[in-house]
Scaffold this motif. Structure first.
Motif, PDB file in Angstrom:
ATOM      1  N   PHE A  44       0.835  -1.199   0.000  1.00 49.93           N
ATOM      2  CA  PHE A  44       0.000   0.000   0.000  1.00 49.93           C
ATOM      3  C   PHE A  44       0.871   1.251   0.000  1.00 49.93           C
ATOM      4  O   PHE A  44       0.649   2.175  -0.786  1.00 49.93           O
ATOM      5  N   LYS A  45       1.875   1.266   0.861  1.00 57.27           N
ATOM      6  CA  LYS A  45       2.758   2.434   0.943  1.00 57.27           C
ATOM      7  C   LYS A  45       3.549   2.603  -0.354  1.00 57.27           C
ATOM      8  O   LYS A  45       3.753   3.725  -0.819  1.00 57.27           O
ATOM      9  N   LYS A  46       3.973   1.498  -0.949  1.00 54.79           N
ATOM     10  CA  LYS A  46       4.737   1.570  -2.192  1.00 54.79           C
ATOM     11  C   LYS A  46       3.892   2.184  -3.310  1.00 54.79           C
ATOM     12  O   LYS A  46       4.379   2.999  -4.086  1.00 54.79           O
ATOM     13  N   GLN A  47       2.614   1.820  -3.389  1.00 49.02           N
ATOM     14  CA  GLN A  47       1.765   2.336  -4.461  1.00 49.02           C
ATOM     15  C   GLN A  47       1.275   3.753  -4.190  1.00 49.02           C
ATOM     16  O   GLN A  47       1.220   4.574  -5.092  1.00 49.02           O
ATOM     17  N   THR A  48       0.888   4.046  -2.945  1.00 46.90           N
ATOM     18  CA  THR A  48       0.251   5.330  -2.661  1.00 46.90           C
ATOM     19  C   THR A  48       1.183   6.365  -2.039  1.00 46.90           C
ATOM     20  O   THR A  48       0.867   7.547  -2.043  1.00 46.90           O
ATOM     21  N   GLY A  49       2.288   5.897  -1.461  1.00 46.05           N
ATOM     22  CA  GLY A  49       3.176   6.812  -0.750  1.00 46.05           C
ATOM     23  C   GLY A  49       2.709   7.085   0.671  1.00 46.05           C
ATOM     24  O   GLY A  49       3.318   7.876   1.386  1.00 46.05           O
ATOM     25  N   LEU A  50       1.611   6.437   1.070  1.00 43.87           N
ATOM     26  CA  LEU A  50       1.039   6.628   2.398  1.00 43.87           C
ATOM     27  C   LEU A  50       0.808   5.270   3.051  1.00 43.87           C
ATOM     28  O   LEU A  50       0.536   4.288   2.366  1.00 43.87           O
ATOM     29  N   THR A  51       0.876   5.235   4.373  1.00 45.04           N
ATOM     30  CA  THR A  51       0.464   4.030   5.076  1.00 45.04           C
ATOM     31  C   THR A  51      -1.068   3.989   5.041  1.00 45.04           C
ATOM     32  O   THR A  51      -1.711   5.019   4.784  1.00 45.04           O
ATOM     33  N   PRO A  52      -1.669   2.835   5.305  1.00 44.94           N
ATOM     34  CA  PRO A  52      -3.131   2.807   5.348  1.00 44.94           C
ATOM     35  C   PRO A  52      -3.717   3.819   6.350  1.00 44.94           C
ATOM     36  O   PRO A  52      -4.726   4.461   6.055  1.00 44.94           O
ATOM     37  N   ALA A  53      -3.074   3.973   7.499  1.00 51.67           N
ATOM     38  CA  ALA A  53      -3.566   4.943   8.495  1.00 51.67           C
ATOM     39  C   ALA A  53      -3.464   6.369   7.963  1.00 51.67           C
ATOM     40  O   ALA A  53      -4.394   7.174   8.146  1.00 51.67           O
ATOM     41  N   GLU A  54      -2.374   6.701   7.308  1.00 49.15           N
ATOM     42  CA  GLU A  54      -2.222   8.042   6.740  1.00 49.15           C
ATOM     43  C   GLU A  54      -3.260   8.278   5.648  1.00 49.15           C
ATOM     44  O   GLU A  54      -3.840   9.362   5.557  1.00 49.15           O
ATOM     45  N   TYR A  55      -3.502   7.260   4.826  1.00 47.85           N
ATOM     46  CA  TYR A  55      -4.497   7.372   3.765  1.00 47.85           C
ATOM     47  C   TYR A  55      -5.881   7.617   4.363  1.00 47.85           C
ATOM     48  O   TYR A  55      -6.619   8.491   3.920  1.00 47.85           O
ATOM     49  N   ARG A  56      -6.209   6.863   5.388  1.00 51.74           N
ATOM     50  CA  ARG A  56      -7.501   7.002   6.065  1.00 51.74           C
ATOM     51  C   ARG A  56      -7.641   8.412   6.641  1.00 51.74           C
ATOM     52  O   ARG A  56      -8.677   9.061   6.492  1.00 51.74           O
ATOM     53  N   ASN A  57      -6.588   8.906   7.284  1.00 56.19           N
ATOM     54  CA  ASN A  57      -6.620  10.254   7.869  1.00 56.19           C
ATOM     55  C   ASN A  57      -6.735  11.319   6.788  1.00 56.19           C
ATOM     56  O   ASN A  57      -7.429  12.320   6.965  1.00 56.19           O
ATOM     57  N   GLN A  58      -6.050  11.103   5.660  1.00 52.84           N
ATOM     58  CA  GLN A  58      -6.089  12.085   4.577  1.00 52.84           C
ATOM     59  C   GLN A  58      -7.487  12.182   3.977  1.00 52.84           C
ATOM     60  O   GLN A  58      -7.915  13.244   3.545  1.00 52.84           O
ATOM     61  N   MET A  59      -8.201  11.056   3.952  1.00 53.01           N
ATOM     62  CA  MET A  59      -9.565  11.052   3.412  1.00 53.01           C
ATOM     63  C   MET A  59     -10.493  11.885   4.301  1.00 53.01           C
ATOM     64  O   MET A  59     -11.492  12.407   3.822  1.00 53.01           O
ATOM     65  N   GLY A  60     -10.158  11.963   5.564  1.00 53.47           N
ATOM     66  CA  GLY A  60     -10.974  12.746   6.487  1.00 53.47           C
ATOM     67  C   GLY A  60     -12.113  11.942   7.050  1.00 53.47           C
ATOM     68  O   GLY A  60     -12.729  11.139   6.366  1.00 53.47           O
ATOM     69  N   GLU A  61     -12.379  12.144   8.285  1.00 52.83           N
ATOM     70  CA  GLU A  61     -13.440  11.408   8.961  1.00 52.83           C
ATOM     71  C   GLU A  61     -14.815  11.710   8.357  1.00 52.83           C
ATOM     72  O   GLU A  61     -15.694  10.886   8.383  1.00 52.83           O
ATOM     73  N   SER A  62     -14.996  12.887   7.791  1.00 56.93           N
ATOM     74  CA  SER A  62     -16.314  13.242   7.256  1.00 56.93           C
ATOM     75  C   SER A  62     -16.679  12.434   6.036  1.00 56.93           C
ATOM     76  O   SER A  62     -17.864  12.258   5.747  1.00 56.93           O
ATOM     77  N   SER A  63     -15.684  11.919   5.296  1.00 61.04           N
ATOM     78  CA  SER A  63     -16.011  11.158   4.095  1.00 61.04           C
ATOM     79  C   SER A  63     -16.189   9.677   4.389  1.00 61.04           C
ATOM     80  O   SER A  63     -16.594   8.919   3.528  1.00 61.04           O
ATOM     81  N   VAL A  64     -15.923   9.254   5.613  1.00 60.98           N
ATOM     82  CA  VAL A  64     -16.049   7.847   5.967  1.00 60.98           C
ATOM     83  C   VAL A  64     -17.415   7.617   6.579  1.00 60.98           C
ATOM     84  O   VAL A  64     -17.830   8.296   7.506  1.00 60.98           O
ATOM     85  N   GLN A  65     -18.150   6.630   6.035  1.00 65.31           N
ATOM     86  CA  GLN A  65     -19.475   6.300   6.544  1.00 65.31           C
ATOM     87  C   GLN A  65     -19.370   5.103   7.469  1.00 65.31           C
ATOM     88  O   GLN A  65     -18.723   4.115   7.139  1.00 65.31           O
ATOM     89  N   ILE A  66     -20.022   5.179   8.609  1.00 61.87           N
ATOM     90  CA  ILE A  66     -19.986   4.064   9.559  1.00 61.87           C
ATOM     91  C   ILE A  66     -21.302   3.308   9.501  1.00 61.87           C
ATOM     92  O   ILE A  66     -22.330   3.818   9.318  1.00 61.87           O
TER      93      ILE A  66
END
Length: 66
Positions: A44-66
């Motif tokens: 994931f980091k190799k393809q995106t340059g971000l860890t999964p946690a960083e990617y999740r944070n970058q998306m922002g909590e408002s765009s994540v539906q629970i």
């Protein structure tokens, strides 16, 4: 090559999963075909340059539906 394509498809699916809900990383890794969370994180980091946690944070909590 085929393995690189498969890896790309898996990681695109992982990104879609992050956008849909907030599962644990190991759940996403298994869902997209990785048997190891570590291998998933590295790929994931190799393809995106971000860890999964960083990617999740970058998306922002408002765009994540629970």
């Amino acid at each position: 090559n085929i393995p690189a394509y498969v890896n790309q498809v898996r990681l695109e699916r992982a990104k879609e999963t992050f956008a849909a809900f907030t599962p644990e990383d190991y759940e996403i890794a298994l869902d997209v075909g990785y048997l190891s969370t570590t291998a998933f994180h590295v790929a994931f980091k190799k393809q995106t340059g971000l860890t999964p946690a960083e990617y999740r944070n970058q998306m922002g909590e408002s765009s994540v539906q629970i």
